[in-house]
Design an enzyme around this catalytic site. Structure first.
Site, PDB file in Angstrom:
ATOM      1  CE  LYS A  97      -3.637   2.597   0.847  1.00  0.00           C
ATOM      2  NZ  LYS A  97      -4.626   2.760  -0.230  1.00  0.00           N
ATOM      3  CB  CYS A 122      -3.339   8.536  -5.411  1.00  0.00           C
ATOM      4  SG  CYS A 122      -4.716   8.103  -4.364  1.00  0.00           S
TER       5      CYS A 122
HETATM    6  C1  LIG Z   1      -9.156  -0.404  -2.515  1.00  0.00           C
HETATM    7  C2  LIG Z   1      -8.050   0.025  -3.427  1.00  0.00           C
HETATM    8  C3  LIG Z   1      -6.951   0.714  -2.911  1.00  0.00           C
HETATM    9  C4  LIG Z   1      -5.906   1.115  -3.745  1.00  0.00           C
HETATM   10  N1  LIG Z   1      -4.825   1.757  -3.212  1.00  0.00           N
HETATM   11  C5  LIG Z   1      -3.781   2.099  -4.014  1.00  0.00           C
HETATM   12  C6  LIG Z   1      -2.611   2.696  -3.468  1.00  0.00           C
HETATM   13  O1  LIG Z   1      -2.474   2.897  -2.263  1.00  0.00           O
HETATM   14  N2  LIG Z   1      -1.608   3.021  -4.332  1.00  0.00           N
HETATM   15  C7  LIG Z   1      -1.677   2.781  -5.675  1.00  0.00           C
HETATM   16  O2  LIG Z   1      -0.729   3.091  -6.418  1.00  0.00           O
HETATM   17  N3  LIG Z   1      -2.782   2.198  -6.213  1.00  0.00           N
HETATM   18  C8  LIG Z   1      -3.821   1.855  -5.419  1.00  0.00           C
HETATM   19  N4  LIG Z   1      -4.913   1.239  -5.961  1.00  0.00           N
HETATM   20  C9  LIG Z   1      -4.950   0.979  -7.423  1.00  0.00           C
HETATM   21  C10 LIG Z   1      -4.525  -0.439  -7.740  1.00  0.00           C
HETATM   22  O3  LIG Z   1      -3.195  -0.707  -7.326  1.00  0.00           O
HETATM   23  C11 LIG Z   1      -4.658  -0.726  -9.263  1.00  0.00           C
HETATM   24  O4  LIG Z   1      -3.802   0.147  -9.973  1.00  0.00           O
HETATM   25  C12 LIG Z   1      -6.079  -0.524  -9.770  1.00  0.00           C
HETATM   26  O5  LIG Z   1      -7.013  -0.989  -8.818  1.00  0.00           O
HETATM   27  C13 LIG Z   1      -6.332  -1.254 -11.100  1.00  0.00           C
HETATM   28  O6  LIG Z   1      -6.130  -2.631 -10.979  1.00  0.00           O
HETATM   29  P1  LIG Z   1      -7.343  -3.675 -10.734  1.00  0.00           P
HETATM   30  O7  LIG Z   1      -8.399  -3.381 -11.739  1.00  0.00           O
HETATM   31  O8  LIG Z   1      -6.733  -5.037 -10.868  1.00  0.00           O
HETATM   32  O9  LIG Z   1      -7.837  -3.437  -9.339  1.00  0.00           O
HETATM   33  C14 LIG Z   1      -5.972   0.830  -5.143  1.00  0.00           C
HETATM   34  C15 LIG Z   1      -7.080   0.151  -5.653  1.00  0.00           C
HETATM   35  C16 LIG Z   1      -8.110  -0.269  -4.823  1.00  0.00           C
HETATM   36  C17 LIG Z   1      -9.273  -1.014  -5.426  1.00  0.00           C
END
Ligand SMILES: Cc1cc2nc3c(=O)[nH]c(=O)nc-3n(C[C@H](O)[C@H](O)[C@H](O)COP(=O)(O)O)c2cc1C
Length: 291
Positions: free
Chosen positions: A44, A133
């Site tokens: 995270k 973000c």
């Molecule tokens: C609940 C949640 C928290 C996330 N927190 C972060 C974070 O702290 N830092 C970051 O770079 N991306 C964060 N992301 C983005 C994910 O790392 C990823 O780039 C994004 O969800 C797309 O991938 P996915 O469709 O497989 O979830 C977060 C995503 C979700 C769903």
């Protein structure tokens, strides 16, 4: 014989090209998933000071993905380095530390803290810069303005020997300009994509279902968007390592990302559907690899 899925990235051998995405794998996941089977765990995003995050509701389900607005809740870099990270260092897998700052100087401060800490650097495969973000005021600027993406990546490269990944936002018109800026600044890889700005409302109240009004969409809905971004950056930058992220739910999705030019992938939202989905996808990928 079991199919070898190992890849080389940053001069290191990763067991598999499957990583878990930042922010989607905290809490008890290290107790229920065999982390030793993963290529890397991206932690995270960590900030200079502890953050409580955004007001609830912070996550809402939509037809084919979730919208979240966590607001970078984290214990801050001091506690992260003295406590949190040690849970993950115990495993035989690479760790990628994600950092989020409010300025290029803050990003550099965080990277230097990591570089100067006494944690075992051989386990840290890279530092990933969360340039994208969408939930923190002003945070979007890093990945929407190429000069800021450049200066942030450069300022981090200047203070650490650990490889640097610039993670970009899809909420831009021309991703290639941003990816090039990061590579020009010395980024060792680009990861694509973070969440897509989105909203969900309850028509009965007329109110947003997310505490901070808008959030970031992830999951299957964004896979086609992510594929397009990976494809475009690969066409423009044939040599840069690319980590594909967005809506990966199975091994076929992983192979789609490889088809458009990704070298590795990260899996995020799917972890909420099935805690050890990454291990199952890895097994399926072994079976599909020869085809
Ligand atoms: C609940 C949640 C928290 C996330 N927190 C972060 C974070 O702290 N830092 C970051 O770079 N991306 C964060 N992301 C983005 C994910 O790392 C990823 O780039 C994004 O969800 C797309 O991938 P996915 O469709 O497989 O979830 C977060 C995503 C979700 C769903």
């Amino acid at each position: 014989m079991s199919q070898d899925l190992s890849i080389r990235l940053f001069g290191k051998a990763f067991k598999t090209p499957i990583m878990v995405a930042s922010g989607t794998f905290g809490g008890i996941y290290d107790k229920v998933v065999d982390l030793n089977q993963l290529g890397a765990v991206v932690l995270k995003s960590v900030t200079v000071n502890p953050r409580k995050g955004n007001p609830p509701p912070r996550i809402v389900e939509t037809a084919s993905g979730t919208i979240n607005s966590i607001g970078l809740e984290n214990p801050g870099i001091e506690s992260f380095l003295s406590d949190e990270i040690h849970r993950y260092l115990a495993f035989d897998t690479f760790i990628i530390i994600s950092i989020a700052g409010k300025s290029p100087e803050e990003f550099a401060f965080l990277a230097k803290k990591i570089q100067d800490s006494d944690i075992d650097k051989s386990k840290i495969a890279a530092i990933e810069l969360n340039l994208s973000c969408p939930n923190v005021a002003g945070g979007l600027d890093f990945s929407t303005k190429s000069d800021l993406a450049f200066s942030t990546t450069k300022s981090v490269k200047e203070v650490t020997k650990i490889p640097v990944i610039s993670k970009l936002s899809p909420n831009v018109t021309d991703i290639v300009v941003l990816a090039k800026a990061c590579v020009d600044a010395g980024a060792d890889a680009i990861s694509l994509i973070n969440t897509v700005k989105a909203m969900a409302v309850d028509w009965k109240t007329g109110k947003s279902l997310i505490g901070s009004q808008v959030g970031g969409l992830s999951g299957p809905a964004i896979k086609p968007i992510a594929l397009r971004f990976v494809y475009e950056v690969r066409q423009a930058l044939p040599a840069v390592p690319i980590i594909g992220i967005g809506g990966i739910m199975n091994a076929h999705d992983v192979l789609e990302f490889f088809s458009v030019g990704a070298n590795a992938v990260q899996i995020g939202t799917a972890n909420f559907v099935e805690a050890d989905i990454t291990v199952r996808i890895t097994d399926d990928l072994r079976r599909l690899w020869r085809r």
